[in-house]
Design an enzyme around this catalytic site. Sequence first.
Site, PDB file in Angstrom:
ATOM      1  N   TYR A 129       2.390   4.160 -19.386  1.00 44.89           N
ATOM      2  CA  TYR A 129       1.001   3.677 -19.430  1.00 44.89           C
ATOM      3  C   TYR A 129       0.728   2.802 -20.646  1.00 44.89           C
ATOM      4  CZ  TYR A 129      -0.279   5.838 -15.144  1.00 44.89           C
ATOM      5  OH  TYR A 129      -0.346   6.118 -13.799  1.00 44.89           O
TER       6      TYR A 129
ATOM      7  N   ARG B 139       1.744  -0.455 -19.402  1.00 38.56           N
ATOM      8  CA  ARG B 139       0.773  -1.033 -18.457  1.00 38.56           C
ATOM      9  C   ARG B 139      -0.474  -1.506 -19.176  1.00 38.56           C
ATOM     10  NH1 ARG B 139      -0.494   2.365 -13.284  1.00 38.56           N
ATOM     11  NH2 ARG B 139      -1.552   0.408 -12.786  1.00 38.56           N
TER      12      ARG B 139
ATOM     13  N   HIS C  70     -10.330   4.296  -9.013  1.00 36.29           N
ATOM     14  CA  HIS C  70      -9.200   4.949  -9.683  1.00 36.29           C
ATOM     15  C   HIS C  70      -9.379   4.960 -11.192  1.00 36.29           C
ATOM     16  CE1 HIS C  70      -6.539   3.997  -5.933  1.00 36.29           C
ATOM     17  NE2 HIS C  70      -7.340   5.029  -5.753  1.00 36.29           N
TER      18      HIS C  70
ATOM     19  N   CYS D 271      -8.739  20.231 -19.911  1.00 37.38           N
ATOM     20  CA  CYS D 271     -10.186  20.561 -19.772  1.00 37.38           C
ATOM     21  C   CYS D 271     -10.936  19.327 -19.267  1.00 37.38           C
ATOM     22  CB  CYS D 271     -10.732  21.045 -21.127  1.00 37.38           C
ATOM     23  SG  CYS D 271     -11.068  19.709 -22.310  1.00 37.38           S
TER      24      CYS D 271
ATOM     25  N   CYS E  62      -6.349  16.965 -27.203  1.00 37.20           N
ATOM     26  CA  CYS E  62      -7.777  16.937 -26.880  1.00 37.20           C
ATOM     27  C   CYS E  62      -8.617  17.441 -28.062  1.00 37.20           C
ATOM     28  CB  CYS E  62      -8.024  17.841 -25.661  1.00 37.20           C
ATOM     29  SG  CYS E  62      -9.760  17.968 -25.241  1.00 37.20           S
TER      30      CYS E  62
HETATM   31  N1  APR Z   1      -2.605 -12.346  -3.288  1.00 35.71           N
HETATM   32  C1  APR Z   1      -3.020 -11.520  -2.284  1.00 35.71           C
HETATM   33  N2  APR Z   1      -2.358 -10.406  -1.906  1.00 35.71           N
HETATM   34  C2  APR Z   1      -1.212 -10.110  -2.569  1.00 35.71           C
HETATM   35  C3  APR Z   1      -0.701 -10.919  -3.624  1.00 35.71           C
HETATM   36  C4  APR Z   1      -1.448 -12.077  -3.965  1.00 35.71           C
HETATM   37  N3  APR Z   1      -1.045 -12.900  -4.948  1.00 35.71           N
HETATM   38  N4  APR Z   1       0.460 -10.357  -4.072  1.00 35.71           N
HETATM   39  C5  APR Z   1       0.645  -9.234  -3.344  1.00 35.71           C
HETATM   40  N5  APR Z   1      -0.332  -9.094  -2.439  1.00 35.71           N
HETATM   41  C6  APR Z   1      -0.560  -7.989  -1.489  1.00 35.71           C
HETATM   42  C7  APR Z   1       0.686  -7.319  -0.956  1.00 35.71           C
HETATM   43  O1  APR Z   1       1.107  -7.977   0.238  1.00 35.71           O
HETATM   44  C8  APR Z   1       0.163  -5.915  -0.657  1.00 35.71           C
HETATM   45  O2  APR Z   1      -0.422  -5.853   0.634  1.00 35.71           O
HETATM   46  O3  APR Z   1      -1.227  -6.996  -2.238  1.00 35.71           O
HETATM   47  C9  APR Z   1      -0.942  -5.732  -1.691  1.00 35.71           C
HETATM   48  C10 APR Z   1      -0.534  -4.799  -2.803  1.00 35.71           C
HETATM   49  O4  APR Z   1      -0.367  -3.538  -2.217  1.00 35.71           O
HETATM   50  P1  APR Z   1       0.042  -2.286  -3.134  1.00 35.71           P
HETATM   51  O5  APR Z   1       1.144  -2.688  -4.055  1.00 35.71           O
HETATM   52  O6  APR Z   1       0.202  -1.113  -2.221  1.00 35.71           O
HETATM   53  O7  APR Z   1      -1.224  -2.086  -4.060  1.00 35.71           O
HETATM   54  P2  APR Z   1      -2.567  -1.371  -3.653  1.00 35.71           P
HETATM   55  O8  APR Z   1      -2.918  -1.637  -2.216  1.00 35.71           O
HETATM   56  O9  APR Z   1      -3.560  -1.745  -4.689  1.00 35.71           O
HETATM   57  O10 APR Z   1      -2.198   0.188  -3.823  1.00 35.71           O
HETATM   58  C11 APR Z   1      -3.279   1.069  -3.638  1.00 35.71           C
HETATM   59  O11 APR Z   1      -1.965   2.948  -4.280  1.00 35.71           O
HETATM   60  O12 APR Z   1      -0.173   2.988  -5.663  1.00 35.71           O
HETATM   61  C12 APR Z   1      -1.455   3.498  -5.490  1.00 35.71           C
HETATM   62  O13 APR Z   1      -3.203   4.037  -6.965  1.00 35.71           O
HETATM   63  C13 APR Z   1      -2.295   3.032  -6.615  1.00 35.71           C
HETATM   64  O14 APR Z   1      -4.315   1.703  -6.610  1.00 35.71           O
HETATM   65  C14 APR Z   1      -3.017   1.840  -6.025  1.00 35.71           C
HETATM   66  C15 APR Z   1      -3.134   2.218  -4.573  1.00 35.71           C
END
Ligand code: APR
Length: 301
Positions: free
Chosen positions: A67, A70, A122, A133, A191
């Site tokens: 993290y 990130r 999220h 806690c 904490c």
């Molecule tokens: N423009 C538009 N769409 C895009 C681009 C872009 N430049 N690049 C990637 N994508 C699309 C991919 O095709 C995919 O469908 O964005 C999507 C990303 O999907 P994920 O990686 O699954 O991300 P997300 O949908 O946000 O995941 C949902 O799952 O992993 C957990 O908590 C995490 O918030 C996340 C949640």
Amino acid sequence: ASTSIDEFHEVLRTSKRIVALCGAGLSAASGLDTFRGAGGMWRNYQATSLATPEAFEKDPGLVWLFYGYRRHKALQAKPNMGHFALAELAKKKGDGFMCITQNVDGLSQRTPHPRSQLKLIHDTLFDLKCFSCDYREIDNFNDPVHPSLTIDDESVTARLAGASTNPFHNRIAFLDPATPQTIDPAELPHCPKCTHGLLRPGVVWFGESLPQDTLKEIDDWFDQDRVDLILVIGTSAAVYPAAGYVQIAKRHGARVAVVNMDKDSLGSASNLRKTDFLFQGDAAELLPQMLGPIRDRRKAS
Ligand code: APR
């Protein structure tokens, strides 16, 4: 589904209530990895395997390194034209627009997007909470109480230079992600309330409940009236309740407009109808084109 921007502009012009459901694809153009694409890896871990309470229980130092990496990437990134186009739409439509985002990167908060219309289901990388806690530390990057604490480039630059409100963050944000295997739990932030619990990133992990007050605000918005349009932006719509919101919007009469790099990547949540839209490409490029008339109209009026 239609791929005509002109037809979409017609629908946009007559839409009173619009909702956007955003995912990692919205921030891809800002250089942040999506989860399920090729980028979903960190070192040799699948990102989604570290975003769990079990991973934190097993090796809190490793999860903090992930993290810290990130947070640092998110701070180095800049909001893209897709984020700004949504902020314009929010300013123009007022309560007639709600943006539900699954992203924790804080990029939407670094645009003029009115906070009341931005629902972070999220939470955010920059908050902290206790693993044991109910203590929570709202980072000023996300503080709904003091929207005046705008996240301007100066504050981000200062944060990158190690001026975080939390000294621990300064330390992990600058650790070279390739070297230390983990951090000794004794060195991890504890904490201030229960004193024995470890502080953890204030994001929602797999299997954890989402912020109930935020979910309620979303439900109340849907229940107010019919919905004309849902924009499904850069999300695989693979995770509930996000995927469920597409169904709810359709049940409220909404047409669906999908914005995705990969036309096949959407879960079944959005099986598209003739009256829906599918725009394949980068959200950072497509959203300004799609939402342009909103901005132009503002100039006209
Ligand atoms: N423009 C538009 N769409 C895009 C681009 C872009 N430049 N690049 C990637 N994508 C699309 C991919 O095709 C995919 O469908 O964005 C999507 C990303 O999907 P994920 O990686 O699954 O991300 P997300 O949908 O946000 O995941 C949902 O799952 O992993 C957990 O908590 C995490 O918030 C996340 C949640």
